[in-house]
Design a protein around this motif. Sequence first.
Motif, PDB file in Angstrom:
ATOM      1  N   GLY A 302       0.666  -1.132   0.109  1.00  0.00           N
ATOM      2  CA  GLY A 302       0.139  -0.116  -0.023  1.00  0.00           C
ATOM      3  C   GLY A 302       0.873   1.189   0.028  1.00  0.00           C
ATOM      4  O   GLY A 302       0.043   2.344   0.111  1.00  0.00           O
ATOM      5  N   VAL A 303       2.259   1.160   0.090  1.00  0.00           N
ATOM      6  CA  VAL A 303       2.840   2.215  -0.091  1.00  0.00           C
ATOM      7  C   VAL A 303       2.708   3.081  -1.563  1.00  0.00           C
ATOM      8  O   VAL A 303       2.517   4.261  -1.635  1.00  0.00           O
ATOM      9  CB  VAL A 303       4.365   2.100  -0.159  1.00  0.00           C
ATOM     10  CG1 VAL A 303       5.482   3.245  -0.573  1.00  0.00           C
ATOM     11  CG2 VAL A 303       5.097   1.587   0.972  1.00  0.00           C
ATOM     12  N   VAL A 304       2.454   2.516  -2.575  1.00  0.00           N
ATOM     13  CA  VAL A 304       1.901   3.151  -3.785  1.00  0.00           C
ATOM     14  C   VAL A 304       0.585   2.620  -4.153  1.00  0.00           C
ATOM     15  O   VAL A 304       0.427   1.309  -3.920  1.00  0.00           O
ATOM     16  CB  VAL A 304       2.872   2.798  -4.973  1.00  0.00           C
ATOM     17  CG1 VAL A 304       4.397   3.548  -4.683  1.00  0.00           C
ATOM     18  CG2 VAL A 304       3.236   1.186  -5.242  1.00  0.00           C
ATOM     19  N   LYS A 305      -0.260   3.413  -4.419  1.00  0.00           N
ATOM     20  CA  LYS A 305      -1.625   3.175  -4.911  1.00  0.00           C
ATOM     21  C   LYS A 305      -2.004   3.752  -6.133  1.00  0.00           C
ATOM     22  O   LYS A 305      -2.246   5.230  -6.086  1.00  0.00           O
ATOM     23  CB  LYS A 305      -2.504   3.725  -3.803  1.00  0.00           C
ATOM     24  CG  LYS A 305      -2.339   2.895  -2.378  1.00  0.00           C
ATOM     25  CD  LYS A 305      -3.293   3.450  -1.297  1.00  0.00           C
ATOM     26  CE  LYS A 305      -3.014   3.012   0.033  1.00  0.00           C
ATOM     27  NZ  LYS A 305      -3.714   3.744   1.065  1.00  0.00           N
ATOM     28  N   PRO A 306      -2.145   3.085  -7.352  1.00  0.00           N
ATOM     29  CA  PRO A 306      -2.465   3.599  -8.561  1.00  0.00           C
ATOM     30  C   PRO A 306      -3.714   4.344  -8.576  1.00  0.00           C
ATOM     31  O   PRO A 306      -4.491   3.861  -7.814  1.00  0.00           O
ATOM     32  CB  PRO A 306      -2.504   2.301  -9.475  1.00  0.00           C
ATOM     33  CG  PRO A 306      -1.563   1.347  -8.784  1.00  0.00           C
ATOM     34  CD  PRO A 306      -1.921   1.522  -7.273  1.00  0.00           C
ATOM     35  N   VAL A 307      -3.756   5.401  -9.349  1.00  0.00           N
ATOM     36  CA  VAL A 307      -5.009   6.261  -9.537  1.00  0.00           C
ATOM     37  C   VAL A 307      -5.407   6.154 -10.879  1.00  0.00           C
ATOM     38  O   VAL A 307      -4.590   6.735 -11.707  1.00  0.00           O
ATOM     39  CB  VAL A 307      -4.758   7.812  -9.037  1.00  0.00           C
ATOM     40  CG1 VAL A 307      -6.140   8.596  -9.346  1.00  0.00           C
ATOM     41  CG2 VAL A 307      -4.452   7.993  -7.799  1.00  0.00           C
ATOM     42  N   ILE A 308      -6.567   5.394 -11.054  1.00  0.00           N
ATOM     43  CA  ILE A 308      -6.868   5.390 -12.519  1.00  0.00           C
ATOM     44  C   ILE A 308      -8.034   6.247 -12.736  1.00  0.00           C
ATOM     45  O   ILE A 308      -8.989   6.279 -12.102  1.00  0.00           O
ATOM     46  CB  ILE A 308      -7.739   3.687 -12.704  1.00  0.00           C
ATOM     47  CG1 ILE A 308      -6.518   2.888 -12.441  1.00  0.00           C
ATOM     48  CG2 ILE A 308      -8.004   3.524 -14.197  1.00  0.00           C
ATOM     49  CD1 ILE A 308      -7.103   1.484 -12.278  1.00  0.00           C
ATOM     50  N   TYR A 309      -7.451   7.045 -13.747  1.00  0.00           N
ATOM     51  CA  TYR A 309      -8.546   7.925 -14.305  1.00  0.00           C
ATOM     52  C   TYR A 309      -9.439   7.535 -15.212  1.00  0.00           C
ATOM     53  O   TYR A 309     -10.716   7.887 -15.025  1.00  0.00           O
ATOM     54  CB  TYR A 309      -7.717   8.983 -15.046  1.00  0.00           C
ATOM     55  CG  TYR A 309      -8.392  10.103 -16.014  1.00  0.00           C
ATOM     56  CD1 TYR A 309      -8.946  11.182 -15.060  1.00  0.00           C
ATOM     57  CD2 TYR A 309      -8.771  10.145 -17.273  1.00  0.00           C
ATOM     58  CE1 TYR A 309      -9.734  12.276 -15.602  1.00  0.00           C
ATOM     59  CE2 TYR A 309      -9.298  10.961 -17.770  1.00  0.00           C
ATOM     60  CZ  TYR A 309      -9.966  12.212 -17.008  1.00  0.00           C
ATOM     61  OH  TYR A 309     -10.748  12.943 -17.726  1.00  0.00           O
ATOM     62  N   LYS A 310      -9.476   6.670 -16.253  1.00  0.00           N
ATOM     63  CA  LYS A 310     -10.374   6.223 -16.998  1.00  0.00           C
ATOM     64  C   LYS A 310      -9.941   4.901 -17.639  1.00  0.00           C
ATOM     65  O   LYS A 310      -8.809   4.762 -18.070  1.00  0.00           O
ATOM     66  CB  LYS A 310     -10.657   7.371 -18.177  1.00  0.00           C
ATOM     67  CG  LYS A 310     -12.052   7.096 -19.028  1.00  0.00           C
ATOM     68  CD  LYS A 310     -11.966   8.307 -19.996  1.00  0.00           C
ATOM     69  CE  LYS A 310     -13.495   7.926 -20.676  1.00  0.00           C
ATOM     70  NZ  LYS A 310     -13.647   9.149 -21.597  1.00  0.00           N
ATOM     71  N   GLU A 311     -11.203   4.109 -17.908  1.00  0.00           N
ATOM     72  CA  GLU A 311     -10.659   2.761 -18.670  1.00  0.00           C
ATOM     73  C   GLU A 311     -11.462   3.132 -20.156  1.00  0.00           C
ATOM     74  O   GLU A 311     -12.665   3.253 -20.012  1.00  0.00           O
ATOM     75  CB  GLU A 311     -11.436   1.707 -18.014  1.00  0.00           C
ATOM     76  CG  GLU A 311     -11.369   0.516 -18.528  1.00  0.00           C
ATOM     77  CD  GLU A 311     -11.886  -0.872 -17.635  1.00  0.00           C
ATOM     78  OE1 GLU A 311     -12.706  -1.325 -18.328  1.00  0.00           O
ATOM     79  OE2 GLU A 311     -11.577  -0.814 -16.485  1.00  0.00           O
ATOM     80  N   TYR A 312     -10.672   2.618 -21.272  1.00  0.00           N
ATOM     81  CA  TYR A 312     -11.174   2.804 -22.576  1.00  0.00           C
ATOM     82  C   TYR A 312     -11.511   1.424 -23.070  1.00  0.00           C
ATOM     83  O   TYR A 312     -10.869   0.310 -22.915  1.00  0.00           O
ATOM     84  CB  TYR A 312     -10.168   3.747 -23.284  1.00  0.00           C
ATOM     85  CG  TYR A 312      -9.812   4.951 -22.653  1.00  0.00           C
ATOM     86  CD1 TYR A 312     -10.546   6.267 -23.329  1.00  0.00           C
ATOM     87  CD2 TYR A 312      -8.780   5.368 -21.604  1.00  0.00           C
ATOM     88  CE1 TYR A 312     -10.110   7.347 -22.850  1.00  0.00           C
ATOM     89  CE2 TYR A 312      -8.539   6.515 -21.236  1.00  0.00           C
ATOM     90  CZ  TYR A 312      -9.246   7.624 -21.663  1.00  0.00           C
ATOM     91  OH  TYR A 312      -8.985   8.972 -21.217  1.00  0.00           O
ATOM     92  N   PRO A 313     -12.263   1.432 -24.144  1.00  0.00           N
ATOM     93  CA  PRO A 313     -12.494   0.321 -24.790  1.00  0.00           C
ATOM     94  C   PRO A 313     -11.449  -0.234 -25.786  1.00  0.00           C
ATOM     95  O   PRO A 313     -10.711   0.948 -26.328  1.00  0.00           O
ATOM     96  CB  PRO A 313     -13.888   0.465 -25.572  1.00  0.00           C
ATOM     97  CG  PRO A 313     -13.712   2.008 -25.733  1.00  0.00           C
ATOM     98  CD  PRO A 313     -13.162   2.549 -24.619  1.00  0.00           C
ATOM     99  N   PHE A 314     -11.189  -1.315 -26.282  1.00  0.00           N
ATOM    100  CA  PHE A 314     -10.169  -1.702 -27.214  1.00  0.00           C
ATOM    101  C   PHE A 314     -10.562  -1.427 -28.459  1.00  0.00           C
ATOM    102  O   PHE A 314     -10.650  -2.686 -29.077  1.00  0.00           O
ATOM    103  CB  PHE A 314      -9.822  -3.326 -26.692  1.00  0.00           C
ATOM    104  CG  PHE A 314      -8.566  -3.691 -27.279  1.00  0.00           C
ATOM    105  CD1 PHE A 314      -7.257  -3.110 -27.381  1.00  0.00           C
ATOM    106  CD2 PHE A 314      -8.710  -4.882 -28.267  1.00  0.00           C
ATOM    107  CE1 PHE A 314      -6.281  -3.439 -27.937  1.00  0.00           C
ATOM    108  CE2 PHE A 314      -7.729  -5.214 -28.901  1.00  0.00           C
ATOM    109  CZ  PHE A 314      -6.509  -4.663 -28.668  1.00  0.00           C
ATOM    110  N   THR A 315     -10.643  -0.401 -28.803  1.00  0.00           N
ATOM    111  CA  THR A 315     -10.897   0.033 -30.364  1.00  0.00           C
ATOM    112  C   THR A 315      -9.917   1.129 -30.783  1.00  0.00           C
ATOM    113  O   THR A 315      -9.291   1.784 -30.135  1.00  0.00           O
ATOM    114  CB  THR A 315     -12.446   0.320 -30.374  1.00  0.00           C
ATOM    115  OG1 THR A 315     -12.719   1.524 -29.494  1.00  0.00           O
ATOM    116  CG2 THR A 315     -13.374  -0.433 -29.912  1.00  0.00           C
ATOM    117  N   ALA A 316     -10.023   1.372 -32.019  1.00  0.00           N
ATOM    118  CA  ALA A 316      -9.007   2.499 -32.423  1.00  0.00           C
ATOM    119  C   ALA A 316      -9.819   3.937 -31.970  1.00  0.00           C
ATOM    120  O   ALA A 316      -8.898   4.736 -31.624  1.00  0.00           O
ATOM    121  CB  ALA A 316      -9.440   2.733 -33.861  1.00  0.00           C
TER     122      ALA A 316
END
Length: 340
Positions: A302-316
């Motif tokens: 827990g020293v580092v905790k990624p902050v995920i802004y957004k998840e995108y679809p696997f498309t162009a």
Amino acid sequence: MSSTRTIKAIGVKSQGELDVIEELQLPAPTPKDDQVVIKVEYAGVNYIDTYERSGVYKVATLPKVLGKEAAGTIISLPTSRAVTEDKEYQLRNLSIGDRVVTIDDGYFAEEIAVPWSKVVKLPDNVTAKTAAASALQGLTALTFATEAHNIQKGDIIVVYSAAGGVGINLTQIAASRGAIVIGTVSSEVKAEVARANGAKHVINTTEQNVVDEVLKITNGEGVHAVFDGVGKDTFEDNLKILRRKGTFVSLGNASGIPPLFQPLRLGEKNLKLVRPRLFNYIATPEEIRTYHNKYDELLASGVVKPVIYKEYPFTAEGVKQSQIDITSRGTIGKLILKVA
């Protein structure tokens, strides 16, 4: 015999504007005898993807599959006896079905064939999503904070873009070591994120002058190190805010490539200027394993905790939007693609 199956990938057939990004139908990987094949679950989006798409970084061959980091499940292992008897390979303890993470090139694809040395098993409590959201930026932060400038307790450092993916990791790692972090951001929302992740002082660059604020905070002495991914717009300021024997870590060109520079100027305060690249810190199998394991320990604890802004679809279109967003300066933390 080559595979007759095809897989989907996202990449470019020529370098240029966003419209060169397209879906590619490629043969399923036919691995060499020293490679692992991974079914990709998540892939990370990084600023370097925009450089390779646009032509800032020239690529050797086209079409070019984008993407530098991925996490997923092993579906095939090396067959070479030389590999299976290699002590470093044996330390990986890899098996079919293992969840793994890898950093290299060409990873926006449903399946990837990867040299075994670049594949590391994930701890049980680290998900593929978390791994893909942190591998490249996390290892960048950890290696730079260890080798470009080894951050120590009591150091005062400036982290530019402290609410970005690398910036959050640098801030968390530095704070965990007892350093004082001055983070720069471009909005109050980002200022809150930087503070929440360990920045003791935050400078909003839309309202405050970095040089004035840093010298005020440090009583005119300046900082021990600057970690700067902005580039051209902040280059001169960094020379002003570093103290004697300070270190300037130049790690990106978000505002453009810095101007030509006379090294003689470093002698005014005996400064060090480094322009590191992650892959030169993780060039050997041992370095790859060691830094991955160290970072995974930071994740698991827990020293580092990624902050995920957004998840995108696997498309162009998903990849195009991710590049629009990452270059807008409006994102906070990490952008990822959900591949499967």
